[in-house]
Scaffold this motif. Structure first.
Motif, PDB file in Angstrom:
ATOM      1  N   ALA A 169       0.819  -1.216   0.000  1.00 28.54           N
ATOM      2  CA  ALA A 169       0.000   0.000   0.000  1.00 28.54           C
ATOM      3  C   ALA A 169       0.853   1.266   0.000  1.00 28.54           C
ATOM      4  N   ASN A 170       2.030   1.207   0.631  1.00 29.12           N
ATOM      5  CA  ASN A 170       2.877   2.399   0.774  1.00 29.12           C
ATOM      6  C   ASN A 170       4.217   2.255   0.059  1.00 29.12           C
ATOM      7  N   ALA A 171       4.235   1.419  -0.976  1.00 28.62           N
ATOM      8  CA  ALA A 171       5.495   1.122  -1.658  1.00 28.62           C
ATOM      9  C   ALA A 171       6.171   2.372  -2.212  1.00 28.62           C
ATOM     10  N   THR A 172       5.396   3.283  -2.757  1.00 28.81           N
ATOM     11  CA  THR A 172       5.984   4.482  -3.363  1.00 28.81           C
ATOM     12  C   THR A 172       6.653   5.360  -2.315  1.00 28.81           C
ATOM     13  N   LEU A 173       6.008   5.521  -1.158  1.00 31.09           N
ATOM     14  CA  LEU A 173       6.597   6.335  -0.082  1.00 31.09           C
ATOM     15  C   LEU A 173       7.814   5.638   0.509  1.00 31.09           C
ATOM     16  N   LEU A 174       7.730   4.329   0.697  1.00 32.38           N
ATOM     17  CA  LEU A 174       8.881   3.589   1.231  1.00 32.38           C
ATOM     18  C   LEU A 174      10.083   3.710   0.306  1.00 32.38           C
ATOM     19  N   GLN A 175       9.835   3.699  -0.994  1.00 31.37           N
ATOM     20  CA  GLN A 175      10.935   3.855  -1.944  1.00 31.37           C
ATOM     21  C   GLN A 175      11.492   5.277  -1.914  1.00 31.37           C
ATOM     22  N   ARG A 176      10.601   6.247  -1.803  1.00 31.48           N
ATOM     23  CA  ARG A 176      11.048   7.644  -1.795  1.00 31.48           C
ATOM     24  C   ARG A 176      11.975   7.908  -0.613  1.00 31.48           C
ATOM     25  N   GLU A 237      -3.763   9.207  -4.610  1.00 33.32           N
ATOM     26  CA  GLU A 237      -4.299   8.099  -3.824  1.00 33.32           C
ATOM     27  C   GLU A 237      -3.371   7.634  -2.703  1.00 33.32           C
ATOM     28  N   LEU A 238      -2.199   8.265  -2.548  1.00 37.39           N
ATOM     29  CA  LEU A 238      -1.209   7.749  -1.599  1.00 37.39           C
ATOM     30  C   LEU A 238      -0.784   8.758  -0.537  1.00 37.39           C
ATOM     31  N   PHE A 239      -0.198   9.869  -0.981  1.00 36.24           N
ATOM     32  CA  PHE A 239       0.316  10.861  -0.033  1.00 36.24           C
ATOM     33  C   PHE A 239       0.533  12.173  -0.759  1.00 36.24           C
ATOM     34  N   SER A 240       0.661  13.235   0.034  1.00 33.42           N
ATOM     35  CA  SER A 240       1.001  14.536  -0.537  1.00 33.42           C
ATOM     36  C   SER A 240       1.692  15.366   0.534  1.00 33.42           C
ATOM     37  N   GLY A 241       2.371  16.407   0.086  1.00 27.02           N
ATOM     38  CA  GLY A 241       3.080  17.242   1.036  1.00 27.02           C
ATOM     39  C   GLY A 241       3.967  18.248   0.332  1.00 27.02           C
ATOM     40  N   LYS A 267      21.561  15.075  -1.471  1.00 27.90           N
ATOM     41  CA  LYS A 267      20.317  15.850  -1.466  1.00 27.90           C
ATOM     42  C   LYS A 267      19.954  16.313  -0.069  1.00 27.90           C
ATOM     43  N   TRP A 268      20.175  15.428   0.913  1.00 25.92           N
ATOM     44  CA  TRP A 268      19.702  15.703   2.264  1.00 25.92           C
ATOM     45  C   TRP A 268      20.648  16.612   3.051  1.00 25.92           C
ATOM     46  N   ASP A 269      21.742  17.029   2.452  1.00 26.59           N
ATOM     47  CA  ASP A 269      22.599  18.006   3.127  1.00 26.59           C
ATOM     48  C   ASP A 269      21.824  19.295   3.399  1.00 26.59           C
ATOM     49  N   THR A 270      20.933  19.635   2.469  1.00 29.21           N
ATOM     50  CA  THR A 270      20.196  20.898   2.602  1.00 29.21           C
ATOM     51  C   THR A 270      18.685  20.735   2.452  1.00 29.21           C
ATOM     52  N   ALA A 271      18.222  19.544   2.119  1.00 27.22           N
ATOM     53  CA  ALA A 271      16.792  19.342   1.859  1.00 27.22           C
ATOM     54  C   ALA A 271      16.088  18.704   3.055  1.00 27.22           C
ATOM     55  N   ALA A 272      14.773  18.877   3.100  1.00 21.56           N
ATOM     56  CA  ALA A 272      13.916  18.198   4.069  1.00 21.56           C
ATOM     57  C   ALA A 272      12.557  18.018   3.401  1.00 21.56           C
ATOM     58  N   GLU A 273      11.812  16.998   3.833  1.00 20.26           N
ATOM     59  CA  GLU A 273      10.504  16.756   3.244  1.00 20.26           C
ATOM     60  C   GLU A 273       9.457  16.508   4.323  1.00 20.26           C
ATOM     61  N   TYR A 274       8.224  16.939   4.018  1.00 16.22           N
ATOM     62  CA  TYR A 274       7.114  16.873   4.960  1.00 16.22           C
ATOM     63  C   TYR A 274       5.897  16.308   4.229  1.00 16.22           C
ATOM     64  N   ILE A 275       5.512  15.102   4.602  1.00 20.81           N
ATOM     65  CA  ILE A 275       4.502  14.358   3.853  1.00 20.81           C
ATOM     66  C   ILE A 275       3.420  13.847   4.787  1.00 20.81           C
ATOM     67  N   THR A 276       2.173  13.890   4.321  1.00 23.35           N
ATOM     68  CA  THR A 276       1.087  13.189   4.993  1.00 23.35           C
ATOM     69  C   THR A 276       0.905  11.840   4.349  1.00 23.35           C
ATOM     70  N   ALA A 277       1.133  10.783   5.112  1.00 21.45           N
ATOM     71  CA  ALA A 277       0.820   9.428   4.658  1.00 21.45           C
ATOM     72  C   ALA A 277      -0.648   9.210   4.990  1.00 21.45           C
ATOM     73  N   PHE A 278      -1.487   9.215   3.965  1.00 21.53           N
ATOM     74  CA  PHE A 278      -2.934   9.136   4.182  1.00 21.53           C
ATOM     75  C   PHE A 278      -3.283   7.874   4.968  1.00 21.53           C
ATOM     76  N   PRO A 279      -4.174   7.975   5.970  1.00 21.60           N
ATOM     77  CA  PRO A 279      -4.976   9.163   6.242  1.00 21.60           C
ATOM     78  C   PRO A 279      -4.412  10.141   7.263  1.00 21.60           C
ATOM     79  N   ASN A 280      -3.746   9.699   8.348  1.00 25.04           N
ATOM     80  CA  ASN A 280      -3.646  10.564   9.532  1.00 25.04           C
ATOM     81  C   ASN A 280      -2.254  10.687  10.133  1.00 25.04           C
TER      82      ASN A 280
END
Length: 386
Positions: A169-176, A237-241, A267-280
């Motif tokens: 169900a969360n394969a795309t986020l786990l890969q990201r 259908e998966l997540f957004s942020g 990438k992570w030297d200067t980047a950060a990400e904020y995602i909602t894994a649907f639903p909560n």
């Protein structure tokens, strides 16, 4: 109040033409119950964190949308979730967090369960002094286990049991975020806090998804991680942020920083990400710490936000850790007046769900589309069953 069932036809239109969810999806008890099943029971929802049960035998009673659950670390060191009720008469088993030294004993008639849920004792079930009965098959009367999975330090549950496996169900986020698939260490009691917010849980998601509000709601954060430094993250259908290309690592008075996670790409030297894994579950990842915000819906207009911070090593500087917690709490508190203001706005009877900026509101529109699609799908199933 909108008529029920609500009209969701405009919600799933292209962003430049769409309206947001109708008011009833934020204020009405009937719609809340509908969404409870369509969104929170049928998917993988966040319940707690593994750090809530750090030692073997630890047990914590929790409520998920009114359902009594029990988080347990069993004798084999596995974290499990059970319905917190005895199979005899439905009595709640554990009412306060505690260490299970022997068995989980029902306070009503003393039926006892092991930490892996097996029914191991039924005193006097066959009459005084008779602890067995042919009609009581202990093998069939263990605690009801709730399907669960652990990722990013969060205990995720699927109440209905019908969702695909978590990894599917969360394969795309786990890969990201595969680079963060390594040990995460909860910061401890000074790295968690809870906010009580007078809004529907979805408004917390909607606000978290987008960076559009940064200059006005988070001027301090926007001073170094500006609106123009952010980018959208959208997976239908998966997540957004959102992500930022400018993450400023927190430093102590002597320039000390938290240790980085191992093996991260440049990438992570200067980047950060904020995602909602649907639903909560609202998640944030950085080179030196992550966090999870588990939204606990308390009804149509109340939400608890449980915030937990994690680090790359089990031991981090106390003062720096406390400063990091305060920094994030200050930021999240800045959002409270916004989500509570939108909640009050949902009582304006002529409000049509609002419109979206095609350039700035993509992640929030994607969440609305997901909600509407899940609710419509459940309605069709219910109709077909009639």
């Amino acid at each position: 109040m909108d008529r029920l069932p609500t009209d969701l036809s405009n919600v799933r239109r292209p962003i430049a033409e769409a309206n947001g969810l109708p008011n009833a999806h934020y204020t009405d008890v009937t719609v809340f119950e509908e969404e409870k099943h369509a969104l929170l029971y049928d998917g993988w929802s966040g319940l707690a964190v593994v750090a809530d049960v750090p030692e073997i035998g630890d047990a914590v009673p929790l409520s998920f949308l009114g359902m009594p659950l029990l988080l347990v670390r069993d004798r084999q060191n596995n974290v499990r979730v059970f319905q917190n009720i005895c199979r005899h008469r439905g009595m709640v088993l554990v009412t306060e967090p505690r260490r299970i030294e022997g068995a989980i004993r029902c306070p009503y008639h003393s039926w006892c369960y092991s930490t892996n849920g097996a029914l191991i004792s039924t005193p006097h079930v066959g009459g005084p002094g008779q602890n067995k009965h042919a009609g009581i098959d202990r093998d069939l009367l263990g605690l009801v286990e709730v399907r669960s999975h652990i990722w990013m330090g969060v205990v995720w549950i699927n109440i209905s049991g019908s969702a695909p496996d978590f990894e599917t169900a969360n394969a795309t986020l786990l890969q990201r975020w595969a680079e963060f698939d390594q040990p995460l260490y909860h910061g401890g009691t000074d790295s968690t806090f809870t906010l009580e917010v007078n809004c529907n849980w979805k408004l917390a998601v909607e606000n978290y998804c987008e960076s559009y509000h940064l200059p006005w709601v988070h001027p301090g954060l926007n001073s170094y991680s500006r609106l123009e430094d952010h980018y959208h993250i959208e997976e239908e259908e998966l997540f957004s942020g959102q992500g930022t290309r400018v993450y400023r690592q927190l430093k102590g008075d002597k320039g000390e920083v938290f240790p980085d996670f191992k093996g991260l790409s440049d990438k992570w030297d200067t980047a950060a990400e904020y995602i909602t894994a649907f639903p909560n579950v609202l998640l944030g990842v950085h080179r030196d710490h992550t966090y999870a915000i588990i939204l606990e819906p308390q009804g149509p207009e109340k939400t608890r936000e449980h915030v937990h911070l994690f680090y790359a090593t089990p031991a981090t500087d106390d003062a720096l850790r406390a400063r990091n917690t305060k920094q994030w709490k200050d930021i999240f508190v800045e959002d409270v007046f916004v989500v509570e203001g939108m909640q009050r706005g949902r009582h304006a009877v002529s409000f049509d769900g609002g419109r979206f900026s095609p350039a700035m509101d993509g992640p929030t529109h994607l969440f609305h589309t997901w909600v509407a699609g899940r609710v419509q799908q459940q309605r069709m199933v219910a109709q077909a069953a009639q």
